[in-house]
Write a protein that holds these residues in place. Sequence first.
Motif, PDB file in Angstrom:
ATOM      1  N   GLN A  36       0.675  -1.187  -0.067  1.00 34.42           N
ATOM      2  CA  GLN A  36       0.087  -0.075   0.059  1.00 34.42           C
ATOM      3  C   GLN A  36       0.828   1.491   0.090  1.00 34.42           C
ATOM      4  O   GLN A  36       0.538   2.107  -0.506  1.00 34.42           O
ATOM      5  N   ARG A  37       2.253   1.311   0.697  1.00 34.38           N
ATOM      6  CA  ARG A  37       2.794   2.483   0.829  1.00 34.38           C
ATOM      7  C   ARG A  37       4.302   2.217   0.595  1.00 34.38           C
ATOM      8  O   ARG A  37       4.851   1.856   1.601  1.00 34.38           O
ATOM      9  N   PRO A  38       4.631   2.218  -0.713  1.00 35.96           N
ATOM     10  CA  PRO A  38       6.219   1.462  -0.799  1.00 35.96           C
ATOM     11  C   PRO A  38       7.257   2.349  -0.206  1.00 35.96           C
ATOM     12  O   PRO A  38       8.353   2.127  -0.139  1.00 35.96           O
ATOM     13  N   ASP A  39       6.878   3.752  -0.320  1.00 33.23           N
ATOM     14  CA  ASP A  39       7.775   4.710   0.354  1.00 33.23           C
ATOM     15  C   ASP A  39       7.876   4.546   1.965  1.00 33.23           C
ATOM     16  O   ASP A  39       8.855   5.090   2.643  1.00 33.23           O
ATOM     17  N   ALA A  40       7.025   3.685   2.472  1.00 34.60           N
ATOM     18  CA  ALA A  40       7.177   3.355   4.127  1.00 34.60           C
ATOM     19  C   ALA A  40       7.932   2.015   4.193  1.00 34.60           C
ATOM     20  O   ALA A  40       7.669   1.352   5.425  1.00 34.60           O
ATOM     21  N   ALA A  41       8.834   1.601   3.283  1.00 31.10           N
ATOM     22  CA  ALA A  41       9.391   0.312   3.425  1.00 31.10           C
ATOM     23  C   ALA A  41      10.357   0.129   4.626  1.00 31.10           C
ATOM     24  O   ALA A  41      10.513  -0.879   5.183  1.00 31.10           O
ATOM     25  N   SER A  42      11.135   1.144   4.776  1.00 33.14           N
ATOM     26  CA  SER A  42      11.830   1.466   5.800  1.00 33.14           C
ATOM     27  C   SER A  42      11.318   0.933   7.382  1.00 33.14           C
ATOM     28  O   SER A  42      11.943   0.424   8.203  1.00 33.14           O
ATOM     29  N   TYR A  43      10.112   1.475   7.539  1.00 32.32           N
ATOM     30  CA  TYR A  43       9.434   1.265   8.580  1.00 32.32           C
ATOM     31  C   TYR A  43       9.013  -0.143   8.806  1.00 32.32           C
ATOM     32  O   TYR A  43       9.119  -0.717   9.832  1.00 32.32           O
ATOM     33  N   ALA A  44       8.635  -0.713   7.411  1.00 35.66           N
ATOM     34  CA  ALA A  44       8.236  -2.031   7.620  1.00 35.66           C
ATOM     35  C   ALA A  44       9.179  -3.053   7.867  1.00 35.66           C
ATOM     36  O   ALA A  44       9.145  -4.313   8.684  1.00 35.66           O
ATOM     37  N   VAL A  45      10.422  -2.490   7.327  1.00 29.12           N
ATOM     38  CA  VAL A  45      11.630  -3.550   7.837  1.00 29.12           C
ATOM     39  C   VAL A  45      12.021  -3.534   9.175  1.00 29.12           C
ATOM     40  O   VAL A  45      12.396  -4.525   9.897  1.00 29.12           O
ATOM     41  N   ALA A  46      12.026  -2.198   9.707  1.00 29.08           N
ATOM     42  CA  ALA A  46      12.163  -2.141  11.234  1.00 29.08           C
ATOM     43  C   ALA A  46      11.100  -2.896  12.149  1.00 29.08           C
ATOM     44  O   ALA A  46      11.522  -3.405  13.073  1.00 29.08           O
ATOM     45  N   ALA A  62      10.724 -12.192   1.199  1.00 28.37           N
ATOM     46  CA  ALA A  62      11.082 -12.486  -0.336  1.00 28.37           C
ATOM     47  C   ALA A  62      10.245 -12.525  -1.469  1.00 28.37           C
ATOM     48  O   ALA A  62      10.452 -12.267  -2.759  1.00 28.37           O
ATOM     49  N   THR A  63       8.965 -12.781  -1.046  1.00 32.23           N
ATOM     50  CA  THR A  63       7.838 -12.871  -1.905  1.00 32.23           C
ATOM     51  C   THR A  63       7.379 -11.447  -2.324  1.00 32.23           C
ATOM     52  O   THR A  63       6.418 -11.410  -3.261  1.00 32.23           O
ATOM     53  N   SER A  64       7.756 -10.343  -1.690  1.00 27.58           N
ATOM     54  CA  SER A  64       7.470  -8.937  -1.900  1.00 27.58           C
ATOM     55  C   SER A  64       7.772  -8.596  -3.224  1.00 27.58           C
ATOM     56  O   SER A  64       9.051  -8.951  -3.520  1.00 27.58           O
ATOM     57  N   THR A  65       6.983  -7.677  -3.930  1.00 26.97           N
ATOM     58  CA  THR A  65       7.563  -7.013  -5.262  1.00 26.97           C
ATOM     59  C   THR A  65       8.525  -5.696  -5.144  1.00 26.97           C
ATOM     60  O   THR A  65       9.115  -5.524  -5.908  1.00 26.97           O
ATOM     61  N   ASN A  66       8.588  -5.441  -3.916  1.00 31.26           N
ATOM     62  CA  ASN A  66       9.444  -4.263  -3.578  1.00 31.26           C
ATOM     63  C   ASN A  66      10.826  -4.912  -3.307  1.00 31.26           C
ATOM     64  O   ASN A  66      11.195  -5.431  -2.296  1.00 31.26           O
ATOM     65  N   THR A  67      11.570  -4.540  -4.436  1.00 32.68           N
ATOM     66  CA  THR A  67      12.917  -5.139  -4.220  1.00 32.68           C
ATOM     67  C   THR A  67      13.802  -4.343  -2.921  1.00 32.68           C
ATOM     68  O   THR A  67      14.396  -5.164  -2.505  1.00 32.68           O
ATOM     69  N   ASN A  68      13.533  -3.177  -2.647  1.00 38.29           N
ATOM     70  CA  ASN A  68      14.296  -2.713  -1.529  1.00 38.29           C
ATOM     71  C   ASN A  68      13.943  -3.117  -0.326  1.00 38.29           C
ATOM     72  O   ASN A  68      14.965  -3.384   0.451  1.00 38.29           O
TER      73      ASN A  68
END
Length: 430
Positions: free
Chosen positions: A240-250, A399-405
């Motif tokens: 839903q929010r690709p730009d918030a990937a860093s928060y999801a990783v955290a 790893a199943t995510s389409t977001n490479t970063n």
Amino acid sequence: MNEVTLQLVEAPLEETVVRLALAGALGMFLGLEREWSQKSAGIRTFSLISLLGAVFTLLATETQLGEGLLVLGGILVIVQGIMLAIQGLLSEENAGLSLTTSVSMLVAYGVGALVAADFVVEAVAVAVLSSLLLVLKRELHEFAWGLSREEMRSTTEFAILAFVVYPLLPAEWTPEIAGLTIPLEPQVIWLMVVAVAGIGIVNYAIVSTYGGRGIAVTGFFGGLASSTAVVGTMLDHVRQRPDAASYAVAAILLANAAMASRNLAIAVGFTMGGETAILFESIIPLGAVIVLAFAIAAMTADWRESGPIELESPFSLKNSLAFGAVFLVVLVFGSLAETWFGTLGFYATAVASGFVSSAGATTSAVVLYRGGQLGATEATIAILLATVSSIVVKALLAATSTNTNFRRQVATYSGMLLLGGALASLVIVV
């Protein structure tokens, strides 16, 4: 007549009186809010209705005369409720409130019947929950009116997942794959889907209010319940929010920290005060994972941002089901690995158990250690294998995510956690 008297005497008088008193008290408790709201039926009416239900139930259970009275009493309460409802419907201002009072009266009758039938805990639970619903009327209405169409749809889908599909699934299923019988638990697998959806709803509410910082709360406390399910929630979050990937990783890192903290608490807490020594060997490697997870999460996401993050929906049903399918594949391969490497015994079981819940493998290791079947080193290795398995499976699912970063960061930081834990584990060997 003598038979009726003898049957009534068989029950202890004190017990019967206590039940009647409790029924009246619970009815009074239910009627308190109605009285405070100045409705047509209040404390006295509700208490009498509850007493009526208790008396008729006692007669029905102790004699042959009460079954008809019990049904008649229920009909009278329903009729009285209908009359109040009609009276309220004629007055547009109080229509809804009169209907609520009518239903509450029937609940009071049922509470009295439950107490008399010796379902005391259930009766108290019904009375408390019903009273809570009455008291929180304004808050519940505001909550319902404030839901968007997408939020309402997600809530309905979650209810279907949790309360309709889950009970219909078998507890155990043993399909044959490649000539091998694989023991699976469909309810456990579906429970993971429900957990992903449930954590997603909580994440939606927290993140909508507190922004990026709310993801930390979701990650850590969600990790205490099911760290693997947090990954499913974060996959949907990143979608839903690709730009918030860093928060999801955290959040995934904090879920790993919570998982390791839970395992450490089990390993140390359940070996204290027993005949065996405390599993101090587990403190250094698990502690290293916890410290590294917190440190990396603190450095990789800008937690100073506290503005709200707009999400499309609380959770995606399609994403939750896809996560469940991937989780099923992981479980099948885990079971096959356990079968192929059966000589490794408990270690293989610990790895396979870590796919579902590392807490289960940790608890098993501690129990065997306390019983003398495992030594301190073997128990610690089993706990670490379950912890490693949990970290690895989260990285595989991410790893199943389409977001490479996103998937690259999860893989990299998960590797750092494993490396840090492995280096710390050398202390045990040395």
